[in-house]
Structures are given as structure tokens and as C-alpha cells.
Write a protein that holds these residues in place. Structure first.
Motif, mmCIF file in Angstrom:
data_model
loop_
_atom_site.group_PDB
_atom_site.id
_atom_site.type_symbol
_atom_site.label_atom_id
_atom_site.label_comp_id
_atom_site.label_asym_id
_atom_site.label_seq_id
_atom_site.Cartn_x
_atom_site.Cartn_y
_atom_site.Cartn_z
ATOM 1 N N ILE A 410 92.491 107.571 36.722
ATOM 2 C CA ILE A 410 91.657 108.120 37.801
ATOM 3 C C ILE A 410 92.067 107.361 39.056
ATOM 4 N N THR A 411 92.567 108.064 40.055
ATOM 5 C CA THR A 411 92.948 107.419 41.309
ATOM 6 C C THR A 411 92.012 107.922 42.392
ATOM 7 N N LEU A 412 91.410 107.004 43.087
ATOM 8 C CA LEU A 412 90.361 107.374 44.047
ATOM 9 C C LEU A 412 90.467 106.492 45.283
ATOM 10 N N ILE A 413 90.417 107.097 46.456
ATOM 11 C CA ILE A 413 90.276 106.315 47.685
ATOM 12 C C ILE A 413 88.927 106.682 48.279
ATOM 13 N N PHE A 414 88.086 105.698 48.494
ATOM 14 C CA PHE A 414 86.734 106.031 48.955
ATOM 15 C C PHE A 414 86.193 105.009 49.944
ATOM 16 N N ARG A 415 85.097 105.409 50.558
ATOM 17 C CA ARG A 415 84.429 104.557 51.540
ATOM 18 C C ARG A 415 83.134 104.054 50.936
ATOM 19 N N THR A 416 82.916 102.745 50.949
ATOM 20 C CA THR A 416 81.628 102.231 50.498
ATOM 21 C C THR A 416 80.641 102.397 51.663
ATOM 22 N N PRO A 417 79.344 102.617 51.348
ATOM 23 C CA PRO A 417 78.388 102.879 52.432
ATOM 24 C C PRO A 417 78.326 101.737 53.461
ATOM 25 N N ASN A 418 78.687 100.540 53.066
ATOM 26 C CA ASN A 418 78.605 99.401 53.986
ATOM 27 C C ASN A 418 79.936 99.107 54.699
#
Ligand code: FAD
Ligand code: NAG
Ligand code: NAG
Ligand code: NAG
Ligand code: NAG
Length: 617
Positions: A410-418
Motif C-alpha cells: 500500500i503506497t500512500l502520500i497524505f497530509r496529517t491534520p496537524n
């Protein structure tokens, strides 16, 4: 944990050299054949210039450990090419000893790795592998390809006013080098005729809803604002595609590597060898097992004298001459040195540790540091070896109650809420493997039930690391301190913890038989049930156990009025003529999540800039 240090005698340093009599002259000399230097040297030769490429290591292009992508960890452990840099993550000796895989020399030819060393062992530090080999670290790396954030390029425009760095213009360099093997021809974001093959992993497993991996994937979709019903499709999104607002979108992607669809590594090694073998007989000369000890300059003295000009290099020929090489024999006499000349330019591409070292031992660097070691100052440039940056990395690791069915990643680029900006800040890949950083013999194998999400943090807010000399001897290794989390460290750690919490939550959806998971770190115990797993405890874990392998920015491009700037926007070393640095050390900030593709783009851009100057001359 013990690991063999030396394959005994190995090669001695004896080598024949025509001492002092060298009068070899080339148009260009390029030092280092990695992603920065290798393609550049080939390009300059193809443009008709007599070019010498100097590489400290040998050629392992026909060795399956290197060309088979499956064995990249073996390649990174291989003594045949390994340079060990023993780095620090901080100034605090007590904190350094808490890194789980800190390494000691036992004195009997073995390493001890861990926190309970035998009494006589000498502390070395944290292993930071580099590949001294034709193709540089692109020959032992994971070959993961991603593009920087647009901001990372646009920042250079802001700093220098040079609009040729605009992100949309930089894509052309990627297209020029790419030979895409995973998409049908005609995709305008890509290139199909370059030298660098790209291939993508198989993501068809995600169509099978029964898999544990798919259950985790769908939960992760929910947690990152994606539609779970579309997860099977999203995992195939093109990570190198050209999407508007790409840097702000949390999304799954395919995992692209610089390899062919046959699973064989594609790197500057292939391009250099193809250029040498070309029937067109391009004027490229390659010297392997040749270590550059110094850049030679014209003498310039007196008021109003022209700036010093780089006119060549001094080298020693032989294997294992550098003291980062585990095969180096202590006390062995270095072979005699030899001079080689360049009528146009010398280009340094030794990587983020060696490029600043080469400059400093040649007299370019912070005056006080050079004078401390009695090195005559050619140009006082305080930024050389400073602002060392890297992506922080960490992982969450657990053992399933049974193997986690996930026949891929699973490859994921994401933004954490902080996150500090609107940009995504975490690149993660999850699967049935373990990855906890580097040490002799890495990684651990926790058996068939191991499951990891490895995280790369994007855009570290601190880049307070440094590469400093330990002596004037170019064969000594420098002192490298990353000073992790020195500036705004709490914010970056909080982003890590937020990411870990999201990823852990997705694992809870795995279901039997994989659950219950037993987490090994950062929160040891049954997944999600450890009462003491506070954010503060996790932050402390990541602070002590973070690792990295994307070093950059030690000879950075910067603004005219920035005294820490080492290069101008055309890679020229400030204050001297005929000298450039083109490699990962040239970036003012660490480029996105993975630097290898950006460094190859940089090499291609430098080709244009150097050829444009050659035409003017
Ligand atoms: C184990 C590992 C895994 C990695 N995985 C990835 C990944 O999956 N994706 C990614 O994007 N990045 C990855 N990286 C990082 C990436 O490979 C590097 O950022 C990239 O190779 C940097 O290129 P470079 O040209 O700056 O330096 P290097 O690749 O280090 O090349 C420098 C070359 O110069 C030579 N040299 C140095 N000094 C001298 C001298 N004095 N004389 C002669 N020759 C000299 C060296 O032998 C070497 O061949 C990884 C790195 C490591 C260590
Ligand atoms: C570049 O400068 C502009 C104008 O000051 C600013 O809006 C933008 O955020 C800057 N971009 C980067 C990447 O620094
Ligand atoms: C998933 O499981 C169901 C129920 O056991 C079964 O009918 C189906 O064939 C399975 N699907 C796949 C793709 O294995
Ligand atoms: C520069 O001067 C030194 C000392 O006089 C001399 O040894 C050296 O050969 C000179 N170098 C060049 C390139 O002229
Ligand atoms: C929580 O407690 C367990 C069991 O006592 C311990 O092994 C673990 O290290 C603790 N975790 C943290 C993050 O402090």
C-alpha cells in the motif's frame, strides 16, 4: 547482534602510477558517477566534449545482487561497495546511545549492534551506508521514484531569480531521461525515449476484497479522505503523473522504481556503460578505483586578481583507499597521487558527504575550519558542509496473529491534520516487511507475520546538520551530525505521531485471522490496547529512533546575498571559476520524499547549463 567486519586481507592498496608525470587533459572532469555526476558526464561526452568520469568504486553492473531489484538490501550491505559513515543524530552522547541499532567496533573484526555493548567495544555511531560504485547509491537503493513538491523547485526561483527552475519547466528533464515501461505510450506527463527505465508494482491484489490487506486499504481510504469504494482503482494512481494541486492531495499510488518491467535495476551505470559502448565513440573516459583527493586551482594573489580557477584534480588510484571503506587496511600506505587537468571545468558529484569534504580539503569552506587543519584557504565559503538536510523516517511495526495477506504494497502520500502547510507531509508504504533504519546486517526479519508501515516525512523544518573535517587528510572520513529535530522538532515529531495513529487505526480493520496484532513499536503490546501509548511517548520514540537515508543540501544553491549559499543557480561554486557541484548536495532543501529522481533531473538540467556556458566561451 554480530556481523563480519572484514573479508580479511581483501585488496591491498598497491597500484602502479606514473608518479607526478601526468599530463592528461580533458575538457571536463566529473568526480563521482552517481545520479548527479554519472548522467552528466555521459551527456557532456555525447555533446562532443572530451570528458573524464572519475569514480572511487568499481563496476558491479553485471552482478545480480545489484541488478536484481529483489536483493537491494543485500546490495546495501555488500562490502564490495559499501562505504560506512558513522553518523550522529544529535550533539547529546546519551541520546546517541539510545538509538536501538547504534554500532560498536568490538576490536576483533566484528561489529556489535545494540544498547548493551561488550566492555571493550568502541562506539562508532549510526551506520549511514553509501555505495562507492559505478552508478553511486542508485546501485544499492530501493529505487523508489517520486517527484519533489513543486515548491521545492520554485523555492530556487525565489532565492535566485532564475526562472529556469520553475516546477513546470523541471518536468521536461524528467521526461528527457525517462523510458517508461509501465504506461502505454503517449502519456504527455512522461518520457519514453530516455535512458532511465521506470516500472510500477502490481496493484491488482486490491480488487480482492477478501484480503486482509484490502481491508486495511479501505479503512485507510476512509481515514485519509478517500473513497473506500474506489480504493482498488486509487492504488494504481500514477505517482509520477501531472495532476493539478498534486502536492495537496492525499492519495494512494502505484510504487514506481527505476527498474525495467523485467525487475532489473536501471541506473546511471547502464547509461554510462551504454555511452562507452556506443558505436559513435563518444569521447568519454571512465576511471574506476580512482579517488579524488583535491581540486587544483590556479594561483591568484594580490588585489584585483582574477578569482582562482579550477584546473584539474589530484587523485590516488587503487581500491579501498578511503577510510569509510570497510576493506580499507589501517596504516596501509596511500598510493602516490597523480594530477589530471581540465581545460574547461571540474564538476564535483561525490554526494552529500563527499562533495563538501572534497571542497574543504581543497581550500573551499569555512575559513576557521580550514585554518584549524592548516588547509590554505582558496575561498572562504561558510556554507560548505552546513545545512545538511534529510527526510526523517520512522516506522510502525507489528506482528499479526497470522500473516497479513497483502501481495504487494500500500503506497500512500497524505497530509496529517496537524501539518504545517496545506501540503501533504507523509509518504508511507505498508506491507509484510520490516524496515527500521540502517546498521550492519539490516534489516531484521521478524518472520512471516511481520507488518510495517514505513514513513518518510516530507519537508523537515530543521536542516541543522553538518559535514565537518576531522583532519586535512582527504582519505579520513568527516564528522557527520544530522542534528535531528533541532529546530521546530516538536512540530515534526507531532506530525509523525499523528501519521502513526492514523496508520495504526487502519490496521484495526484487518480482522481475523491477522488480528490481534502485537505491536513492536512505537507502542509495544496488543495493538490499540496499550494504555501507556500516549502521543508524548510515541514522540519520544520517534525522536530517539528516527533514521534517514536521503542526505542533501551540504553545498546548496542559494541567494547572492546569503553568505551560506555555496552555489549560484547554475551550480557554480561561488567565488571561484571553473568549478560546479551537481548532486544531492546542491538542493537548498531536501527534495520531496525521495531524492534519487530529483537528483537525476538536476544532472540533466546541469547538462543544459554547462553546455550553454561552453557555447558562450
Ligand atoms: C541504502 C539506500 C537506499 C536508498 N533508497 C532510495 C530510494 O529508494 N529512492 C530514492 O529516491 N533515494 C534513495 N536513496 C538515496 C539516493 O540513492 C541518493 O540520494 C542518490 O544516490 C544521491 O546521488 P548523488 O549523485 O548525490 O550521490 P551518490 O549516489 O552517493 O554518488 C556519489 C558517487 O561519488 C563517488 N565518490 C565520492 N567521493 C569520491 C571521490 N573523492 N573520488 C571519486 N569518487 C567519489 C562515490 O563512490 C559515488 O559513486 C537511498 C540511499 C541509500 C544509501
Ligand atoms: C515565492 O515567493 C512568492 C512571492 O513572495 C511567494 O508567494 C511564494 O510562496 C514563494 N514560494 C516559495 C516556494 O518559496
Ligand atoms: C471471497 O470470499 C468469498 C466467501 O468466502 C468467496 O465466495 C469469494 O470467491 C472470495 N473472492 C475471492 C476473489 O477470492
Ligand atoms: C601555485 O603556487 C604554488 C606555490 O608557489 C606552486 O607549488 C603551485 O605549483 C602553483 N600552482 C599553479 C597551478 O600554478
Ligand atoms: C508501555 O508499557 C509496556 C508494558 O509495560 C512497555 O513494554 C512499553 O515499553 C511501554 N510503552 C511506552 C511507549 O512507554
Amino acid at each position: 547482534m554480530r556481523f563480519r567486519l572484514l573479508s580479511a586481507l581483501a585488496a591491498s592498496a598497491a597500484v602502479s602510477v606514473v608518479n607526478g608525470q601526468a599530463s592528461e587533459t580533458y575538457d571536463y572532469i566529473v568526480v563521482g558517477s552517481g545520479p548527479g555526476g554519472g548522467p552528466l558526464a555521459a551527456n557532456l561526452a555525447k555533446a562532443g566534449y572530451k570528458t573524464l568520469l572519475i569514480e572511487a568504486g568499481g563496476d558491479e553492473g553485471d552482478n545480480p545482487t545489484y541488478y536484481d531489484m529483489m536483493t537491494f538490501n543485500e546490495a546495501a550491505n555488500d562490502e564490495a561497495t559499501r562505504w560506512d559513515f558513522w553518523v550522529k543524530h544529535s550533539d547529546d552522547p546519551a541520546r546517541e546511545l539510545k538509538f536501538k541499532y547504534t554500532t560498536y567496533d568490538t576490536g576483533d573484526g566484528t561489529f556489535y549492534v545494540g544498547n548493551n555493548p561488550p566492555p571493550e567495544a568502541k562506539h562508532l555511531g549510526i551506520q549511514y551506508p553509501r555505495a562507492a560504485v559505478l552508478g553511486g547509491c542508485a546501485m544499492h537503493n530501493g529505487a523508489v521514484c517520486s517527484l519533489p513538491q513543486d515548491e521545492d523547485w520554485n523555492l530556487i526561483v525565489n532565492l535566485t531569480g532564475d526562472t529556469s527552475w520553475e516546477a513546470h519547466k523541471m518536468r521536461q528533464y524528467y521526461q528527457r531521461i525517462e523510458r517508461n515501461e509501465y504506461l502505454a505510450t503517449g502519456n504527455s506527463a512522461h518520457g519514453y525515449n530516455g535512458w532511465l527505465k521506470t516500472a510500477a508494482g502490481d496493484t491488482s491484489w486490491a480488487k480482492n476484497d477478501n484480503l486482509t490487506g484490502t481491508k486495511i486499504l479501505k479503512e485507510l481510504a476512509k481515514l485519509t479522505g478517500q473513497d473506500p469504494a474506489k480504493a482498488a482503482e486509487l492504488v494504481g494512481s500514477d505517482i509520477l503523473g501531472d495532476y493539478p494541486n498534486r502536492d495537496q492531495i492525499s492519495s494512494f499510488y502505484n510504487m514506481v522504481q527505476h527498474s525495467g518491467k523485467d525487475g532489473k535495476r536501471s541506473s546511471p551505470n547502464n547509461y554510462i556503460r551504454a555511452t562507452l559502448a556506443d558505436a559513435a565513440k563518444y569521447p568519454l573516459t571512465l576511471k574506476l578505483h580512482t579517488f579524488v583527493t583535491k581540486v587544483l586551482f590556479t594561483n591568484s594573489t594580490g588585489m584585483g586578481a582574477a578569482p582562482p580557477r579550477a584546473i584539474g584534480v589530484e587523485v590516488v588510484e587503487g581500491t579501498s583507499v578511503y577510510r569509510a571503506d570497510p576493506k580499507h587496511i589501517r596504516g596501509a600506505k596511500a598510493p602516490p597521487s597523480k594530477q589530471i587537468f581540465a581545460s574547461k571545468e571540474v564538476i564535483i558529484a561525490g554526494g552529500a558527504f563527499n562533495s563538501p569534504q572534497i571542497l574543504k580539503v581543497s581550500g573551499i569552506g569555512p575559513r576557521a575550519e580550514l585554518e584549524k587543519f592548516g588547509i590554505p584557504v582558496v575561498k572562504d565559503l561558510p556554507g560548505v558542509g552546513e545545512r545538511l538536510a534529510d527526510n526523517y523516517e520512522g516506522s510502525i511495526l507489528a506482528l499479526g496473529n497470522a500473516p497479513v495477506d497483502l501481495p504487494g504494497l500500500i503506497t500512500l502520500i497524505f497530509r496529517t491534520p496537524n501539518a504545517a502547510t496545506k501540503n501533504r507531509n507523509i509518504f508511507t508504504w505498508c506491507g509484510a516487511f520490516s524496515f527500521e533504519g540502517f546498521w550492519p546486517g539490516f534489516p531484521n526479519n521478524y518472520g512471516p507475520n511481520q507488518f510495517t508501515c514505513a514513513m518518510v516525512h516530507i519537508g523537515p523544518k530543521s536542516q541543522a546538520g553538518s559535514v565537518r573535517l576531522t583532519s586535512a587528510d582527504p582519505l579520513d572520513t568527516p564528522d557527520i551530525n544530522f542534528n535531528f529535530f533541532k529546530n521546530s522538532g516538536d512540530a515534526d515529531l507531532a506530525e509523525f505521531v499523528s501519521a502513526a495513529n492514523i496508520l495504526r487505526d487502519s490496521w484495526k480493520a484487518a480482522g481475523a485471522p491477522a488480528t490481534p496484532f502485537k505491536e513492536l513499536h512505537p507502542c509495544p503490546g496488543e495493538l490499540g490496547k496499550t494504555a501507556n501509548c500516549t502521543d508524548a511517548a510515541q514522540a519520544e520514540f520517534f525522536k530517539l529512533q528516527a533514521y534517514s537515508h536521503h542526505a542533501s543540501s551540504t553545498c546548496a544553491i542559494g541567494a547572492d546575498d546569503d553568505k551560506m549559499a555555496v552555489l549560484d543557480s547554475k551550480f557554480r561554486v561561488r567565488g571561484v571559476n571553473g568549478l560546479r557541484v551537481v548532486d544531492a548536495s546542491s538542493f537548498p532543501v531536501v527534495p520531496g520524499a525521495f531524492p534519487v529522481l530529483p537528483t537525476m533531473m538536476l544532472s540533466e538540467k546541469a547538462t543544459d547549463d554547462i553546455l550553454a556556458d561552453a557555447k558562450k566561451a
